[in-house]
Motif scaffolding. Structure first.
Motif, mmCIF file in Angstrom:
data_model
loop_
_atom_site.group_PDB
_atom_site.id
_atom_site.type_symbol
_atom_site.label_atom_id
_atom_site.label_comp_id
_atom_site.label_asym_id
_atom_site.label_seq_id
_atom_site.Cartn_x
_atom_site.Cartn_y
_atom_site.Cartn_z
ATOM 1 N N PHE A 1 0.880 -1.174 0.000
ATOM 2 C CA PHE A 1 0.000 0.000 0.000
ATOM 3 C C PHE A 1 0.908 1.211 0.000
ATOM 4 O O PHE A 1 1.576 1.469 1.000
ATOM 5 N N VAL B 1 3.294 -4.850 2.385
ATOM 6 C CA VAL B 1 2.542 -5.609 3.378
ATOM 7 C C VAL B 1 2.765 -7.105 3.189
ATOM 8 O O VAL B 1 2.901 -7.855 4.154
ATOM 9 N N GLN C 1 1.027 -12.496 14.015
ATOM 10 C CA GLN C 1 0.664 -11.393 14.898
ATOM 11 C C GLN C 1 -0.291 -10.434 14.206
ATOM 12 O O GLN C 1 -0.382 -10.417 12.983
ATOM 13 N N SER C 2 -0.918 -9.620 15.032
ATOM 14 C CA SER C 2 -1.761 -8.560 14.497
ATOM 15 C C SER C 2 -0.921 -7.660 13.596
ATOM 16 O O SER C 2 0.191 -7.281 13.959
ATOM 17 N N SER D 1 0.372 -8.539 10.719
ATOM 18 C CA SER D 1 1.364 -9.254 9.907
ATOM 19 C C SER D 1 0.902 -9.440 8.464
ATOM 20 O O SER D 1 1.662 -9.904 7.629
ATOM 21 N N GLY D 2 -0.346 -9.081 8.166
ATOM 22 C CA GLY D 2 -0.803 -9.134 6.776
ATOM 23 C C GLY D 2 -1.776 -10.265 6.470
ATOM 24 O O GLY D 2 -2.058 -10.535 5.305
ATOM 25 N N LYS D 3 -2.318 -10.903 7.503
ATOM 26 C CA LYS D 3 -3.198 -12.057 7.282
ATOM 27 C C LYS D 3 -4.456 -11.677 6.497
ATOM 28 O O LYS D 3 -4.792 -12.309 5.491
ATOM 29 N N SER D 4 -5.142 -10.635 6.972
ATOM 30 C CA SER D 4 -6.384 -10.247 6.296
ATOM 31 C C SER D 4 -6.104 -9.768 4.877
ATOM 32 O O SER D 4 -6.857 -10.062 3.950
ATOM 33 N N VAL D 5 -5.011 -9.019 4.724
ATOM 34 C CA VAL D 5 -4.667 -8.518 3.388
ATOM 35 C C VAL D 5 -4.417 -9.693 2.445
ATOM 36 O O VAL D 5 -4.876 -9.688 1.302
ATOM 37 N N HIS E 1 -8.350 -7.147 -2.955
ATOM 38 C CA HIS E 1 -7.150 -6.375 -3.269
ATOM 39 C C HIS E 1 -6.480 -7.062 -4.452
ATOM 40 O O HIS E 1 -6.595 -8.270 -4.609
ATOM 41 N N GLU F 1 -10.629 -14.767 11.288
ATOM 42 C CA GLU F 1 -10.777 -14.788 12.747
ATOM 43 C C GLU F 1 -12.178 -15.164 13.164
ATOM 44 O O GLU F 1 -12.910 -14.356 13.730
#
Ligand SMILES: Nc1ncnc2c1ncn2[C@@H]1O[C@H](COP(=O)(O)OP(=O)(O)OP(=O)(O)O)[C@@H](O)[C@H]1O
Ligand SMILES: [Mg+2]
Lengths: 246, 251
Positions: free
Chosen positions: B11, B16, B35-36, B38-42, B51, B163
């Motif tokens: 981005f 990311v 971890q929060s 770290s790019g999981k959702s992306v 995306h 999640e």
């Protein structure tokens, strides 16, 4: 630069909105719901505004017209012209930009930030078309009816105040509102209305659809929806008036 | 099966995702952990096309997804069910309408058939009889289950869960986890679960990818994860006391 970006993205969004719907039946149902949300639910405020404004325009005109050379039916004439040409199409459009516009933007904005729009996209639904097309069509369809009602009620409000105050006689007022009546003026008002209805629904949808971030941003996008559609209405009102009447 | 090859996504200036490759296996619960931030959702959003990555390929059972036009993508997406981090139910529709929604858009079923399918799905997630409630009238755990019911209504081949048990109590989490696991084997789905909850990993993870700062740091199955020597991974895995105790017991 920023403005060009928004204009470009707005027209690209419109391109997606006017794609062929996946399933007509569902769009039809959405359309009916939107007609109700945009049109029927605004009837009250439009009626209230129109009657009072008609009354006030009549009172103002009558009490400011001191020249004895002007016949008193002029009051009816001026009231009618103001209402049909400007008050109903433009003022009511501004009111609707506030009510309908903020409603649409916050609805879509909430759907955006809670990922409901993403959910539609993932399912393979054209989210822009599904959410926005029914709103735009419903607005363009029902707002002209609101405006016609507003025109009637505005002129009626003027007549009512004549009866109540006796500032002009009922007969003279009625003569005035019929004097030199041109249908073209009503059409002109309605053409403006169509443009404004499109602006209100599409600009607010744009603001809501591209809201990002948190609930706070949704509030901001709904304010922006009102501001931008109002500004566009005022500017376009000027342009259309210049083009058509002069 | 979904394969991703050399996926990179930035981005603006911030990278990311960096060159990620992985095979998400059919009939298995594939987990993306990390971890929060770290790019999981992306990563998940790249795979489903919300995306667009700058580089790399995404293959849905061999079909190259990124070059597809919108019509071809829709054909793939009809087979995707997705559970969003915040459920993303449609507020203006009842529970039943939410579950029926994909069917009304994409199937030629009659109203009664759709209703029947919706009821089957709701029953599967233990929510029979809640048909007429609105999402706002249900609890967080129920919303997740409604979202699962909606995601499986079209009998998906691919299921994404971002999640699925964030914000739920441990017991409800286990119920949701097992539901996802069972559906995956029953329907032979390629399931991708994003999580930072080690309990879920131990409970249902078959094939696991650990993301660290946007890179694939480690992959393997859950037996390997407890024995892994990798510093960043063990820091993540043994962050909780429960996991440390588990390790001692195993040793
Ligand atoms: N639309 C976006 N625009 C810019 N940056 C983004 C965007 N979405 C995510 N990011 C950035 O990408 C990084 C990874 O975000 P991501 O949402 O994938 O994290 P995550 O691993 O899912 O974390 P969590 O466990 O908290 O959900 C973050 O640094 C975030 O700021
Ligand atoms: Mg996330």
């Amino acid at each position: 630069m920023n403005l060009a970006y928004h204009i470009g993205r707005y027209f690209m969004l419109l391109g997606r909105v006017f794609r062929r719907p996946e399933k007509m039946a569902i769009y039809r149902r959405q359309f009916v719901q939107e007609v109700d949300k945009i049109g029927i639910s605004s009837l009250g405020i439009v009626a209230l505004m129109s009657v009072f404004m008609g009354a006030v325009i009549t009172l103002q005109t009558a009490s400011n017209m001191e020249s004895p050379l002007l016949p008193s039916y002029t009051v009816g004439f001026i009231t009618r012209q103001s209402i049909i040409l400007e008050f109903s199409p433009t003022m009511i459009a501004l009111i609707l930009a506030g009510k309908v516009g903020s409603n649409i933007a916050s609805e879509l904005g909430t759907m955006r930030v809670t990922e409901q729009i993403d959910a539609l996209d993932i399912m393979g639904v054209n989210s822009a078309g599904f959410l926005i097309l029914p709103k735009v069509l419903a607005g363009v369809f029902i707002i002209p009816f609101l405006i016609v009602i507003s025109m009637f009620l505005g002129v009626f409000g003027g007549w009512f105040i004549c009866i109540v105050t006796g500032i002009v006689t009922s007969n003279e007022y009625i003569h005035g509102i019929q004097y030199d009546f041109r249908q073209f003026h009503v059409y002109y008002g309605l053409i403006k209305t169509l443009v404004f209805a499109f602006i209100i629904t599409s600009v607010s949808s744009y603001q809501g659809y591209y809201a990002k971030g948190s609930a706070l941003e949704v509030g901001k996008s709904s304010t922006q929806a009102v501001v931008y559609s109002s500004i566009l209405i005022l500017v376009l009102n000027y342009i259309i008036t210049q083009l058509v009447l002069i | 099966m979904i394969s991703i090859e050399h996926i990179s996504k930035s981005f603006g200036e911030t990278k990311v995702l960096k060159d990620i490759s992985f095979d998400f296996q059919q009939g298995k619960v594939n987990m993306i952990i990390g971890q929060s931030g770290s790019g999981k959702s992306v990563l998940a959003k790249c795979i489903v096309g919300l995306h667009t990555p700058e580089k790399g390929r995404i293959l849905y059972d061999g079909q190259d997804f990124i070059p597809m036009n919108s019509r071809e993508r829709i054909e793939i997406r009809k087979h995707i069910g997705m559970l969003f981090q915040a459920s993303a139910l449609f507020d203006s529709m009842t529970v039943e309408e939410n579950v029926m929604f994909p069917l009304t858009m994409f199937s030629d079923m009659k109203k009664e058939e759709m209703l029947k399918r919706a009821n089957e799905c709701l029953e599967r997630v233990n929510l029979s009889g809640k048909n007429k409630l609105y999402p706002a009238e249900t609890s967080g755990g129920m919303q997740k289950r409604i979202a699962i019911a909606r995601a499986i209504a079209m009998k998906p081949k691919y299921l994404f869960c971002d999640e699925p048990n964030s914000g739920l109590d441990p017991q409800t989490s286990i119920v949701i986890d097992n539901l996802i696991k069972d559906l995956t084997t029953e329907m032979n789905i390629t399931t991708i679960v994003i999580s930072h909850d080690m309990n879920s990993v131990i409970e249902i993870g078959d094939h696991i990818m650990f993301l660290y700062g946007g890179e694939k740091w480690w992959e393997g199955d859950k037996k390997d994860i407890l024995r892994a020597e990798n510093k960043e991974l063990t820091d993540f895995v043994y962050a909780s006391k429960f996991m440390r105790n588990l390790k001692e017991k195993l040793a």
